[in-house]
Design a protein around this motif. Structure first.
Motif, PDB file in Angstrom:
ATOM      1  N   TRP A 111      39.832   8.397  51.643  1.00 25.40           N
ATOM      2  CA  TRP A 111      40.707   7.237  51.423  1.00 25.40           C
ATOM      3  C   TRP A 111      40.098   5.995  52.047  1.00 25.40           C
ATOM      4  O   TRP A 111      40.060   4.932  51.430  1.00 25.40           O
ATOM      5  CB  TRP A 111      42.088   7.469  52.032  1.00 25.40           C
ATOM      6  CG  TRP A 111      42.989   8.390  51.281  1.00 25.40           C
ATOM      7  CD1 TRP A 111      42.915   8.746  49.963  1.00 25.40           C
ATOM      8  CD2 TRP A 111      44.120   9.078  51.816  1.00 25.40           C
ATOM      9  NE1 TRP A 111      43.920   9.623  49.658  1.00 25.40           N
ATOM     10  CE2 TRP A 111      44.685   9.834  50.772  1.00 25.40           C
ATOM     11  CE3 TRP A 111      44.700   9.128  53.068  1.00 25.40           C
ATOM     12  CZ2 TRP A 111      45.810  10.625  50.934  1.00 25.40           C
ATOM     13  CZ3 TRP A 111      45.827   9.916  53.234  1.00 25.40           C
ATOM     14  CH2 TRP A 111      46.373  10.657  52.174  1.00 25.40           C
ATOM     15  N   SER A 112      39.636   6.142  53.273  1.00 28.78           N
ATOM     16  CA  SER A 112      39.052   5.003  53.970  1.00 28.78           C
ATOM     17  C   SER A 112      37.811   4.486  53.240  1.00 28.78           C
ATOM     18  O   SER A 112      37.679   3.284  52.993  1.00 28.78           O
ATOM     19  CB  SER A 112      38.702   5.411  55.404  1.00 28.78           C
ATOM     20  OG  SER A 112      38.054   4.357  56.061  1.00 28.78           O
ATOM     21  N   ALA A 113      36.913   5.378  52.881  1.00 23.81           N
ATOM     22  CA  ALA A 113      35.674   4.963  52.202  1.00 23.81           C
ATOM     23  C   ALA A 113      35.948   4.400  50.815  1.00 23.81           C
ATOM     24  O   ALA A 113      35.210   3.538  50.336  1.00 23.81           O
ATOM     25  CB  ALA A 113      34.714   6.147  52.111  1.00 23.81           C
ATOM     26  N   SER A 114      37.018   4.850  50.172  1.00 26.36           N
ATOM     27  CA  SER A 114      37.306   4.378  48.816  1.00 26.36           C
ATOM     28  C   SER A 114      37.726   2.908  48.786  1.00 26.36           C
ATOM     29  O   SER A 114      37.697   2.281  47.725  1.00 26.36           O
ATOM     30  CB  SER A 114      38.370   5.252  48.150  1.00 26.36           C
ATOM     31  OG  SER A 114      39.642   5.028  48.711  1.00 26.36           O
ATOM     32  N   LEU A 115      38.090   2.354  49.933  1.00 27.04           N
ATOM     33  CA  LEU A 115      38.376   0.925  49.990  1.00 27.04           C
ATOM     34  C   LEU A 115      37.142   0.103  49.657  1.00 27.04           C
ATOM     35  O   LEU A 115      37.242  -1.020  49.176  1.00 27.04           O
ATOM     36  CB  LEU A 115      38.891   0.531  51.383  1.00 27.04           C
ATOM     37  CG  LEU A 115      40.252   1.086  51.782  1.00 27.04           C
ATOM     38  CD1 LEU A 115      40.528   0.805  53.256  1.00 27.04           C
ATOM     39  CD2 LEU A 115      41.339   0.500  50.896  1.00 27.04           C
ATOM     40  N   ARG A 116      35.959   0.679  49.905  1.00 22.57           N
ATOM     41  CA  ARG A 116      34.694  -0.025  49.675  1.00 22.57           C
ATOM     42  C   ARG A 116      33.947   0.461  48.438  1.00 22.57           C
ATOM     43  O   ARG A 116      32.947  -0.130  48.058  1.00 22.57           O
ATOM     44  CB  ARG A 116      33.781   0.155  50.899  1.00 22.57           C
ATOM     45  CG  ARG A 116      34.363  -0.371  52.187  1.00 22.57           C
ATOM     46  CD  ARG A 116      33.448  -0.148  53.384  1.00 22.57           C
ATOM     47  NE  ARG A 116      33.097   1.242  53.619  1.00 22.57           N
ATOM     48  CZ  ARG A 116      33.832   2.123  54.298  1.00 22.57           C
ATOM     49  NH1 ARG A 116      35.001   1.748  54.790  1.00 22.57           N
ATOM     50  NH2 ARG A 116      33.417   3.356  54.495  1.00 22.57           N
ATOM     51  N   ASP A 117      34.405   1.562  47.847  1.00 15.66           N
ATOM     52  CA  ASP A 117      33.657   2.177  46.750  1.00 15.66           C
ATOM     53  C   ASP A 117      34.585   2.490  45.582  1.00 15.66           C
ATOM     54  O   ASP A 117      35.354   3.447  45.634  1.00 15.66           O
ATOM     55  CB  ASP A 117      32.981   3.458  47.256  1.00 15.66           C
ATOM     56  CG  ASP A 117      32.062   4.087  46.231  1.00 15.66           C
ATOM     57  OD1 ASP A 117      32.328   3.975  45.021  1.00 15.66           O
ATOM     58  OD2 ASP A 117      31.064   4.705  46.646  1.00 15.66           O
ATOM     59  N   PRO A 118      34.505   1.706  44.500  1.00 19.55           N
ATOM     60  CA  PRO A 118      35.412   1.934  43.376  1.00 19.55           C
ATOM     61  C   PRO A 118      35.227   3.285  42.692  1.00 19.55           C
ATOM     62  O   PRO A 118      36.184   3.865  42.181  1.00 19.55           O
ATOM     63  CB  PRO A 118      35.110   0.788  42.409  1.00 19.55           C
ATOM     64  CG  PRO A 118      33.989   0.014  42.974  1.00 19.55           C
ATOM     65  CD  PRO A 118      33.667   0.532  44.330  1.00 19.55           C
ATOM     66  N   THR A 119      34.005   3.827  42.691  1.00 20.77           N
ATOM     67  CA  THR A 119      33.788   5.144  42.077  1.00 20.77           C
ATOM     68  C   THR A 119      34.506   6.213  42.885  1.00 20.77           C
ATOM     69  O   THR A 119      35.193   7.076  42.334  1.00 20.77           O
ATOM     70  CB  THR A 119      32.282   5.464  41.984  1.00 20.77           C
ATOM     71  OG1 THR A 119      31.630   4.408  41.285  1.00 20.77           O
ATOM     72  CG2 THR A 119      32.051   6.773  41.269  1.00 20.77           C
ATOM     73  N   LEU A 120      34.363   6.145  44.197  1.00 21.99           N
ATOM     74  CA  LEU A 120      35.059   7.086  45.068  1.00 21.99           C
ATOM     75  C   LEU A 120      36.567   6.899  44.955  1.00 21.99           C
ATOM     76  O   LEU A 120      37.322   7.873  44.951  1.00 21.99           O
ATOM     77  CB  LEU A 120      34.592   6.898  46.512  1.00 21.99           C
ATOM     78  CG  LEU A 120      35.180   7.854  47.539  1.00 21.99           C
ATOM     79  CD1 LEU A 120      34.985   9.302  47.124  1.00 21.99           C
ATOM     80  CD2 LEU A 120      34.545   7.583  48.895  1.00 21.99           C
ATOM     81  N   ARG A 121      37.004   5.676  44.828  1.00 18.26           N
ATOM     82  CA  ARG A 121      38.436   5.404  44.650  1.00 18.26           C
ATOM     83  C   ARG A 121      38.967   6.127  43.420  1.00 18.26           C
ATOM     84  O   ARG A 121      40.061   6.680  43.422  1.00 18.26           O
ATOM     85  CB  ARG A 121      38.668   3.895  44.524  1.00 18.26           C
ATOM     86  CG  ARG A 121      40.138   3.506  44.558  1.00 18.26           C
ATOM     87  CD  ARG A 121      40.328   1.986  44.538  1.00 18.26           C
ATOM     88  NE  ARG A 121      39.461   1.346  45.507  1.00 18.26           N
ATOM     89  CZ  ARG A 121      38.623   0.330  45.223  1.00 18.26           C
ATOM     90  NH1 ARG A 121      38.559  -0.165  44.000  1.00 18.26           N
ATOM     91  NH2 ARG A 121      37.864  -0.187  46.162  1.00 18.26           N
ATOM     92  N   GLY A 122      38.167   6.171  42.354  1.00 19.27           N
ATOM     93  CA  GLY A 122      38.573   6.879  41.143  1.00 19.27           C
ATOM     94  C   GLY A 122      38.722   8.378  41.379  1.00 19.27           C
ATOM     95  O   GLY A 122      39.661   9.010  40.876  1.00 19.27           O
ATOM     96  N   VAL A 123      37.812   8.969  42.155  1.00 14.44           N
ATOM     97  CA  VAL A 123      37.892  10.400  42.468  1.00 14.44           C
ATOM     98  C   VAL A 123      39.180  10.696  43.231  1.00 14.44           C
ATOM     99  O   VAL A 123      39.928  11.623  42.893  1.00 14.44           O
ATOM    100  CB  VAL A 123      36.660  10.854  43.290  1.00 14.44           C
ATOM    101  CG1 VAL A 123      36.832  12.292  43.782  1.00 14.44           C
ATOM    102  CG2 VAL A 123      35.380  10.717  42.468  1.00 14.44           C
ATOM    103  N   VAL A 124      39.456   9.902  44.253  1.00 13.68           N
ATOM    104  CA  VAL A 124      40.652  10.106  45.072  1.00 13.68           C
ATOM    105  C   VAL A 124      41.915   9.870  44.244  1.00 13.68           C
ATOM    106  O   VAL A 124      42.879  10.646  44.310  1.00 13.68           O
ATOM    107  CB  VAL A 124      40.616   9.182  46.315  1.00 13.68           C
ATOM    108  CG1 VAL A 124      41.914   9.275  47.100  1.00 13.68           C
ATOM    109  CG2 VAL A 124      39.422   9.524  47.197  1.00 13.68           C
ATOM    110  N   HIS A 125      41.906   8.833  43.432  1.00  9.10           N
ATOM    111  CA  HIS A 125      43.058   8.529  42.579  1.00  9.10           C
ATOM    112  C   HIS A 125      43.357   9.678  41.624  1.00  9.10           C
ATOM    113  O   HIS A 125      44.507  10.086  41.462  1.00  9.10           O
ATOM    114  CB  HIS A 125      42.805   7.239  41.799  1.00  9.10           C
ATOM    115  CG  HIS A 125      43.871   6.959  40.787  1.00  9.10           C
ATOM    116  ND1 HIS A 125      43.793   7.414  39.483  1.00  9.10           N
ATOM    117  CD2 HIS A 125      45.049   6.305  40.887  1.00  9.10           C
ATOM    118  CE1 HIS A 125      44.871   7.041  38.824  1.00  9.10           C
ATOM    119  NE2 HIS A 125      45.649   6.368  39.660  1.00  9.10           N
ATOM    120  N   ASP A 126      42.307  10.204  40.981  1.00 13.74           N
ATOM    121  CA  ASP A 126      42.515  11.285  40.014  1.00 13.74           C
ATOM    122  C   ASP A 126      43.087  12.524  40.677  1.00 13.74           C
ATOM    123  O   ASP A 126      43.960  13.196  40.109  1.00 13.74           O
ATOM    124  CB  ASP A 126      41.203  11.624  39.299  1.00 13.74           C
ATOM    125  CG  ASP A 126      40.750  10.522  38.352  1.00 13.74           C
ATOM    126  OD1 ASP A 126      41.549   9.600  38.065  1.00 13.74           O
ATOM    127  OD2 ASP A 126      39.586  10.584  37.900  1.00 13.74           O
TER     128      ASP A 126
END
Length: 197
Positions: A111-126
Motif C-alpha cells: 500500500w505504501s509503495a503503491s502511492l509512488r507506483d501506479p503499476t503496483l497500485r493496480g495490483v493492490v487495487h485488483d
C-alpha cells in the motif's frame, strides 16, 4: 513443457519468492537486485534477464503474492460450508490478520509503495476489489435467503473491509496493540449492526 522451460519457470519463481522474503525482512525500499541474486544463487544478470529492472521485479513479486492470496481465498471459499453465515465468517477470517502475519506485513508495504507506483497500485487495487466482490456476493446471497438484513451490501462490505484493514494495521504493524480476540469481537459487533446477524 521442456526441461529448459521448466527450469526457467522454476528459477523465475525462486527469484520472486526470494524477493518477497527480502520485502518481509527489510521492506520494499531495501530490496536490491544483487541481494536477490545472491540469495537465489544466480547472477544479477539472470535476475534482470527475467525482470527488466528492480521496479518490475518488485511489482511482479507482489503480483505473484497476490495470485497466491487469490488461490488461497478461492480454495477456502470452495471448501467452506454452504451456510451463508459460516461462508461469510470464513472469508472475513481469511481477509483479516489471522494465521501468518506475513501477508498483512507485505500488503502494508505494498500500500505504501503503491502511492509512488501506479503499476503496483493496480495490483493492490485488483486484489482488494476481488475480495470485496467475493464478500458482496456472499452478503447478497444472505439477503436473498432472508438470513441477512442489509439494504446496501456494497456499502456494508466497504465498511467491514475498511474496519478490518485498519485493525489489521494496528495488530500487525504496532505489535498486537489490538488483539485477535478484540478483532473477532468487534467484527461480530459490526456484523450484527451491518447484517442483523
Amino acid at each position: 513443457m521442456t526441461r529448459v522451460t521448466k527450469d526457467s519457470a522454476d528459477r523465475r519463481e525462486g527469484i520472486l519468492r526470494a524477493t518477497l522474503d527480502m520485502i518481509k525482512e527489510g521492506g520494499i525500499d531495501r530490496v536490491r537486485g544483487a541481494d536477490v541474486a545472491k540469495r537465489v544463487g544466480v547472477s544479477v544478470g539472470l535476475v534482470f534477464y527475467h525482470f527488466d529492472n528492480l521496479e518490475t521485479l518488485i511489482v511482479e513479486a507482489l503480483r505473484y503474492a497476490s495470485d497466491r492470496d487469490i488461490e488461497h481465498r478461492d480454495a477456502a471459499l470452495a471448501a467452506s460450508s454452504s451456510d451463508v453465515t459460516e461462508r461469510l465468517w470464513t472469508m472475513l477470517i481469511e481477509y483479516g490478520p489471522s494465521g501468518s502475519e506475513f501477508g498483512w506485513r507485505l500488503w502494508v508495504q505494498a500500500w505504501s509503495a503503491s502511492l509512488r507506483d501506479p503499476t503496483l497500485r493496480g495490483v493492490v487495487h485488483d486484489l482488494d476489489e476481488g475480495w470485496r466482490e467475493v464478500l458482496i456476493g456472499i452478503i447478497d446471497d444472505g439477503v436473498a435467503q432472508g438470513v441477512f438484513t442489509c439494504p446496501d451490501p456494497v456499502a456494508a462490505t466497504w465498511r467491514l473491509t475498511s474496519m478490518l484493514d485498519g485493525l489489521a494495521v494496528q495488530h500487525v504493524v504496532f505489535d498486537d496493540v489490538v488483539s485477535m480476540e478484540q478483532i473477532r469481537d468487534w467484527t461480530q459487533l459490526a456484523l450484527e449492526r451491518e447484517l442483523g446477524i
